[in-house]
Design a protein around this motif. Sequence first.
Motif, PDB file in Angstrom:
ATOM      1  N   SER A  98      -5.368  -2.424  -0.983  1.00  0.00           N
ATOM      2  CA  SER A  98      -6.055  -1.923   0.212  1.00  0.00           C
ATOM      3  C   SER A  98      -7.294  -2.755   0.522  1.00  0.00           C
ATOM      4  O   SER A  98      -7.556  -3.088   1.686  1.00  0.00           O
ATOM      5  CB  SER A  98      -6.437  -0.455   0.010  1.00  0.00           C
ATOM      6  OG  SER A  98      -5.291   0.346  -0.196  1.00  0.00           O
ATOM      7  N   VAL A  99      -8.050  -3.103  -0.511  1.00  0.00           N
ATOM      8  CA  VAL A  99      -9.235  -3.941  -0.300  1.00  0.00           C
ATOM      9  C   VAL A  99      -8.834  -5.322   0.219  1.00  0.00           C
ATOM     10  O   VAL A  99      -9.452  -5.859   1.149  1.00  0.00           O
ATOM     11  CB  VAL A  99     -10.041  -4.052  -1.608  1.00  0.00           C
ATOM     12  CG1 VAL A  99     -11.158  -5.080  -1.468  1.00  0.00           C
ATOM     13  CG2 VAL A  99     -10.626  -2.697  -1.987  1.00  0.00           C
ATOM     14  N   ALA A 100      -7.783  -5.904  -0.368  1.00  0.00           N
ATOM     15  CA  ALA A 100      -7.319  -7.215   0.095  1.00  0.00           C
ATOM     16  C   ALA A 100      -6.830  -7.150   1.543  1.00  0.00           C
ATOM     17  O   ALA A 100      -7.111  -8.057   2.348  1.00  0.00           O
ATOM     18  CB  ALA A 100      -6.204  -7.720  -0.819  1.00  0.00           C
ATOM     19  N   GLU A 101      -6.132  -6.081   1.887  1.00  0.00           N
ATOM     20  CA  GLU A 101      -5.659  -5.925   3.267  1.00  0.00           C
ATOM     21  C   GLU A 101      -6.823  -5.789   4.236  1.00  0.00           C
ATOM     22  O   GLU A 101      -6.815  -6.366   5.334  1.00  0.00           O
ATOM     23  CB  GLU A 101      -4.754  -4.693   3.351  1.00  0.00           C
ATOM     24  CG  GLU A 101      -4.066  -4.509   4.684  1.00  0.00           C
ATOM     25  CD  GLU A 101      -2.804  -5.328   4.820  1.00  0.00           C
ATOM     26  OE1 GLU A 101      -2.114  -5.191   5.840  1.00  0.00           O
ATOM     27  OE2 GLU A 101      -2.507  -6.119   3.891  1.00  0.00           O
ATOM     28  N   ALA A 102      -7.845  -5.054   3.838  1.00  0.00           N
ATOM     29  CA  ALA A 102      -9.019  -4.894   4.705  1.00  0.00           C
ATOM     30  C   ALA A 102      -9.749  -6.221   4.887  1.00  0.00           C
ATOM     31  O   ALA A 102     -10.202  -6.551   5.996  1.00  0.00           O
ATOM     32  CB  ALA A 102      -9.956  -3.845   4.114  1.00  0.00           C
ATOM     33  N   VAL A 103      -9.854  -7.000   3.817  1.00  0.00           N
ATOM     34  CA  VAL A 103     -10.516  -8.308   3.916  1.00  0.00           C
ATOM     35  C   VAL A 103      -9.747  -9.228   4.859  1.00  0.00           C
ATOM     36  O   VAL A 103     -10.342  -9.945   5.685  1.00  0.00           O
ATOM     37  CB  VAL A 103     -10.657  -8.931   2.515  1.00  0.00           C
ATOM     38  CG1 VAL A 103     -11.121 -10.380   2.615  1.00  0.00           C
ATOM     39  CG2 VAL A 103     -11.633  -8.125   1.667  1.00  0.00           C
ATOM     40  N   ILE A 118      -5.767   0.532  -4.731  1.00  0.00           N
ATOM     41  CA  ILE A 118      -7.129   0.170  -4.332  1.00  0.00           C
ATOM     42  C   ILE A 118      -7.251  -1.337  -4.130  1.00  0.00           C
ATOM     43  O   ILE A 118      -7.836  -1.812  -3.142  1.00  0.00           O
ATOM     44  CB  ILE A 118      -8.132   0.670  -5.388  1.00  0.00           C
ATOM     45  CG1 ILE A 118      -8.130   2.205  -5.431  1.00  0.00           C
ATOM     46  CG2 ILE A 118      -9.531   0.147  -5.099  1.00  0.00           C
ATOM     47  CD1 ILE A 118      -8.967   2.782  -6.547  1.00  0.00           C
ATOM     48  N   ILE A 119      -6.677  -2.112  -5.044  1.00  0.00           N
ATOM     49  CA  ILE A 119      -6.780  -3.575  -4.953  1.00  0.00           C
ATOM     50  C   ILE A 119      -6.098  -4.091  -3.691  1.00  0.00           C
ATOM     51  O   ILE A 119      -6.657  -4.903  -2.935  1.00  0.00           O
ATOM     52  CB  ILE A 119      -6.179  -4.222  -6.216  1.00  0.00           C
ATOM     53  CG1 ILE A 119      -7.024  -3.881  -7.446  1.00  0.00           C
ATOM     54  CG2 ILE A 119      -6.081  -5.734  -6.046  1.00  0.00           C
ATOM     55  CD1 ILE A 119      -6.410  -4.332  -8.752  1.00  0.00           C
ATOM     56  N   ILE A 165       0.836  -1.207   0.000  1.00  0.00           N
ATOM     57  CA  ILE A 165       0.000   0.000   0.000  1.00  0.00           C
ATOM     58  C   ILE A 165       0.867   1.251   0.000  1.00  0.00           C
ATOM     59  O   ILE A 165       0.628   2.201  -0.766  1.00  0.00           O
ATOM     60  CB  ILE A 165      -0.943  -0.019   1.214  1.00  0.00           C
ATOM     61  CG1 ILE A 165      -1.962  -1.153   1.063  1.00  0.00           C
ATOM     62  CG2 ILE A 165      -1.655   1.320   1.372  1.00  0.00           C
ATOM     63  CD1 ILE A 165      -2.825  -1.349   2.286  1.00  0.00           C
TER      64      ILE A 165
END
Length: 229
Positions: A138-143, A135-136, A94
Motif C-alpha cells: 500500500s505504501v509503495a502504491e501510494a508513492v 502495508i508495504i 493489495i
Amino acid sequence: MPSDFTGVGDLQDSVEATVNIIKNSTGDIVNGLSAKDISVRIFEDFASAWPWILVGLVLAMLVSMLFLLLLRFTAPVMVWVLIAGLLAAGAYGIWHCYWEYDNYKQLSASITDVGFTTNFSVYLQVQETWLAFLIIISVAEAVILLTLIFLRNRILIAIALIQEASKAIGHMMSCLLYPLVTFVLLLVCVAYWGTTALYLATSGNPIYRIVALNSSCSQINGSVDCDPE
C-alpha cells in the motif's frame, strides 16, 4: 562405528552397506558436477547448437532494430501501458494481501502460535505476515501514485525524448553497428577464455620422464616415468 553395534550382526552389515552406498553416491555426484565435465558438456552443446544460436541472435537483432525504429509511434502507448500495469499489479497485490489477512484473521492464526521456526512457509499462514505485506504494498502504491501526479510533466518529456531518439536512430542507422562491434569483441574474449579454460581442464595430470643429459647414455631413452618428489 560404536562398539554397541559389534554384537548386532546383520544390523552392522546393513549399516556398513548403507554407509558405502552413501559414499559411492556422494562420489558420483561430485564427479558429475566437476568443472571438467561441465565445461566439456557446455562445449559439446555449443558445438552442436551453434547454428540455432546464430539464428536466434540474428532474429533478436532484427526485432530489436524494429522495436527501436517503431518507438516514435509506440513510445506513449508503451510507457502508459507499463505504468498502468504496474498500478494494476499493485492494486491486485493489495487486494490479495487483504484477502489472505482476512482469512487467517477469521481462523485466529497468529504468529504467537508459531514462534520461531526455520520453515519460512509457516509464516505465510499467519495474519501478521499478510498484514505486513499489505502495508508495504500500500505504501509503495501510494508513492507511485504521488510520483505520477507530481511528475506527470516529466514523464511526458521523457516520452518525447524517446520519440526523438527513435527518429535520430532512423536517420543514423550506422550507429546500430557499434553494439555489434562490441558484441563481437566480447565474443572473441569469451571464446578465448573458454578455449583456454577447456584446454586447462582437459590437460590431465603432469607426467615426468627421466631424460639423459648425455646422449652417450643409451640406457635412458626418456620413456620411464618418475615422481619428482
